[in-house]
Enzyme design. Structure first.
Site, mmCIF file in Angstrom:
data_model
loop_
_atom_site.group_PDB
_atom_site.id
_atom_site.type_symbol
_atom_site.label_atom_id
_atom_site.label_comp_id
_atom_site.label_asym_id
_atom_site.label_seq_id
_atom_site.Cartn_x
_atom_site.Cartn_y
_atom_site.Cartn_z
ATOM 1 N N LYS A 121 0.849 -1.189 0.000
ATOM 2 C CA LYS A 121 0.000 0.000 0.000
ATOM 3 C C LYS A 121 0.881 1.235 0.000
ATOM 4 O O LYS A 121 1.957 1.229 0.599
ATOM 5 C CB LYS A 121 -0.905 0.012 1.236
ATOM 6 C CG LYS A 121 -1.760 1.276 1.326
ATOM 7 C CD LYS A 121 -2.740 1.226 2.461
ATOM 8 C CE LYS A 121 -2.211 1.715 3.775
ATOM 9 N NZ LYS A 121 -1.722 3.127 3.769
ATOM 10 N N GLU A 190 -9.562 7.744 3.184
ATOM 11 C CA GLU A 190 -9.452 8.108 4.609
ATOM 12 C C GLU A 190 -9.844 9.563 4.821
ATOM 13 O O GLU A 190 -9.437 10.457 4.068
ATOM 14 C CB GLU A 190 -8.008 7.881 5.097
ATOM 15 C CG GLU A 190 -7.832 8.313 6.559
ATOM 16 C CD GLU A 190 -6.556 7.823 7.233
ATOM 17 O OE1 GLU A 190 -5.777 7.091 6.607
ATOM 18 O OE2 GLU A 190 -6.368 8.181 8.416
#
Ligand code: KIV
Length: 289
Positions: A121, A190
């Protein structure tokens, strides 16, 4: 699920993509060590992320910025030993992909070869597209991460919800599409308004995994220590603690200390014993000396 004996159907990248097509939610959590990763995996969570949040929740740094590749690798190996079913993803920390794509590729290959990661990631929008293409070309699946990206804390001037203006929301949607086109298999959203996350989720073919992005994402992720109430940072709005582990541990530790001081630990049942014959023999031999 019996971790030792039962055959487990392994979560793979195509399986994660398939979940979106079936409109089935994807469950994700971070983990950083053997015992917690084992519990997470045995609970049937689909994806485990060895996140750079390791820095704050386990190593006590005051942001994710200082954590190193070596520190993440160390924890990744422990999580690998515990994980049977979940897809295992490892975070590229700040600095690992900011110097050159070659350096990033080397780190990602180490994660796969030495740490057993099945994907990596990284944070950032369209400017990461070229790097994602390189990683995917090298057979390494990539999870992207946009919105409130903690590695950009200094550039953002703090941890702020992103996409609250027409301009920044438009930019985030364009970022998500660019990362999908570059080959990311999923994208973490996020710290953004629910409405924006819902539109991004609707527009993308790849799954969105939300953290502080509302319930309309294809999946959700939380930091393990937030979920179990074992965090010393102020709690953010989107965290729902499902346990108060710090309070339980404090109680156990106080009890342990009191039992020692009070002479109640250990008791006879917690002690090893001689057979009576040896005791007699030993006492006789002591007297004889
Ligand atoms: O490092 C991490 O734990 C993360 C999650 C918060 C998504 O990036």
């Amino acid at each position: 699920m019996d971790h030792n004996t039962e055959a487990v159907s392994k979560v793979t990248v195509p399986w994660i993509l398939e979940r979106k097509l079936r409109a089935e939610k994807i469950t994700c959590l971070t983990a950083y060590d053997y015992p917690t990763a084992r519990l997470v995996d045995e609970a049937g969570i689909d994806l485990i992320l060895v996140g750079d949040s390791l820095a704050q929740v386990v190593l006590g740094y005051d942001s994710t910025v200082p954590v190193t590749v070596e520190e993440i690798l160390h924890h990744l190996r422990a999580v690998r030993r515990a994980t049977r079913r979940a897809l295992l993803v490892a975070d590229l920390p700040y600095g690992a992909y900011h110097v050159s794509d070659e350096k990033a590729l080397e780190v990602a290959i180490r994660y796969v070869k030495e740490g057993g990661a099945e994907a990596v990631k990284l944070e950032g929008g369209h400017k990461r597209a070229a790097l994602i293409r390189r990683l995917v070309d090298a057979e390494i699946p990539v999870m992207a991460h946009i919105g409130l990206t903690p590695q950009s804390v200094h550039a953002m001037g703090g941890y702020r919800v992103q996409g609250r203006t027409l301009e920044s929301a438009t930019e985030l949607l364009a970022d998500a599409e660019a990362l999908q086109d570059a080959g990311a298999f999923a994208i973490i959203l996020e710290g953004m308004p629910r409405e924006l996350a819902a539109i991004v989720t609707q527009r993308l073919r790849i799954p969105t995994i939300g953290i502080g992005a509302g319930p309309d994402c294809d999946g959700q992720i939380l930091i393990f220590h937030d979920l179990v109430g074992l965090c010393f940072l102020p709690r953010t709005k989107f965290v729902r603690p499902y346990a108060d582990t710090a309070a339980n541990l404090r109680q156990a530790l106080a009890h342990f200390r009191e039992d020692i001081v009070g002479g109640r630990f250990p008791d006879d049942s917690e002690s090893y014993h001689w057979p009576a014959s040896l005791r007699d023999q030993f006492e006789r031999s002591c007297v004889a000396k």
